[in-house]
Design a protein around this motif. Sequence first.
Motif, PDB file in Angstrom:
ATOM      1  N   GLY A   1      -0.902 -27.560   6.575  1.00 57.62           N
ATOM      2  CA  GLY A   1      -1.453 -26.958   5.594  1.00 57.62           C
ATOM      3  C   GLY A   1      -0.935 -25.496   5.227  1.00 57.62           C
ATOM      4  O   GLY A   1      -1.497 -24.719   4.533  1.00 57.62           O
ATOM      5  N   GLU A   2       0.203 -25.095   6.081  1.00 60.46           N
ATOM      6  CA  GLU A   2       0.725 -23.821   5.916  1.00 60.46           C
ATOM      7  C   GLU A   2       1.656 -23.888   4.487  1.00 60.46           C
ATOM      8  O   GLU A   2       2.180 -24.801   4.303  1.00 60.46           O
ATOM      9  N   ARG A   3       1.264 -22.752   3.820  1.00 57.79           N
ATOM     10  CA  ARG A   3       1.934 -22.866   2.369  1.00 57.79           C
ATOM     11  C   ARG A   3       3.185 -21.584   2.329  1.00 57.79           C
ATOM     12  O   ARG A   3       2.990 -20.714   3.049  1.00 57.79           O
ATOM     13  N   TRP A   4       3.988 -22.136   1.591  1.00 57.70           N
ATOM     14  CA  TRP A   4       5.304 -21.186   1.450  1.00 57.70           C
ATOM     15  C   TRP A   4       5.646 -21.195  -0.134  1.00 57.70           C
ATOM     16  O   TRP A   4       5.762 -22.556  -0.549  1.00 57.70           O
ATOM     17  N   SER A   5       5.913 -20.195  -0.775  1.00 60.18           N
ATOM     18  CA  SER A   5       6.528 -20.201  -2.005  1.00 60.18           C
ATOM     19  C   SER A   5       7.558 -19.040  -2.447  1.00 60.18           C
ATOM     20  O   SER A   5       7.629 -18.032  -1.609  1.00 60.18           O
ATOM     21  N   ARG A   6       8.464 -19.245  -3.088  1.00 61.62           N
ATOM     22  CA  ARG A   6       9.456 -18.433  -3.718  1.00 61.62           C
ATOM     23  C   ARG A   6       9.384 -18.428  -5.229  1.00 61.62           C
ATOM     24  O   ARG A   6       9.477 -19.332  -5.834  1.00 61.62           O
ATOM     25  N   THR A   7       9.420 -17.293  -5.739  1.00 66.08           N
ATOM     26  CA  THR A   7       9.662 -17.231  -7.145  1.00 66.08           C
ATOM     27  C   THR A   7      10.732 -16.407  -7.552  1.00 66.08           C
ATOM     28  O   THR A   7      11.424 -15.559  -6.622  1.00 66.08           O
ATOM     29  N   TRP A   8      11.782 -16.780  -8.513  1.00 63.29           N
ATOM     30  CA  TRP A   8      13.078 -15.963  -8.414  1.00 63.29           C
ATOM     31  C   TRP A   8      13.246 -16.134 -10.106  1.00 63.29           C
ATOM     32  O   TRP A   8      12.635 -16.730 -10.920  1.00 63.29           O
ATOM     33  N   GLY A   9      14.150 -15.138 -10.519  1.00 68.08           N
ATOM     34  CA  GLY A   9      14.806 -14.997 -12.026  1.00 68.08           C
ATOM     35  C   GLY A   9      16.114 -14.691 -11.837  1.00 68.08           C
ATOM     36  O   GLY A   9      16.729 -14.146 -10.994  1.00 68.08           O
ATOM     37  N   GLU A  10      16.926 -15.019 -12.812  1.00 67.68           N
ATOM     38  CA  GLU A  10      18.109 -14.428 -13.246  1.00 67.68           C
ATOM     39  C   GLU A  10      18.364 -14.177 -14.851  1.00 67.68           C
ATOM     40  O   GLU A  10      17.891 -15.281 -15.677  1.00 67.68           O
TER      41      GLU A  10
END
Length: 111
Positions: free
Chosen positions: A35-44
């Motif tokens: 149930g451990e959650r991880w996320s990454r948001t990115w842009g260029e």
Amino acid sequence: ENGAGTRWGDKWEERFGADGSGKKVGETWRVNAGGERWSRTWGESVGSDGEIRTYGQSTSGEQWDTTEQGNSSRDNSSRWEDAKEAAEYGWEQAVADSTRMLAIETPPREK
């Protein structure tokens, strides 16, 4: 799901103009079996003047925001075209590029 109970996903959006300027933004996420959650948001973003800015952050605390000067909008247009071609790389191309791997014989499965 990967068979070990981990779910993951990616999504992104690209918008760019004929002058080589544009923007890509996206998110990558995963949830493990516990149930451990991880996320990454990115842009260029790429300006018509050649300036390239990359930025993002993740739930694990990483952050970045960098800017560099590209050579020209023509170079940036080429960069977007390279990304577009990579996104259009499909199953047929993968199989064509994998003839050695596909030639490996697999042992029979035990029943």
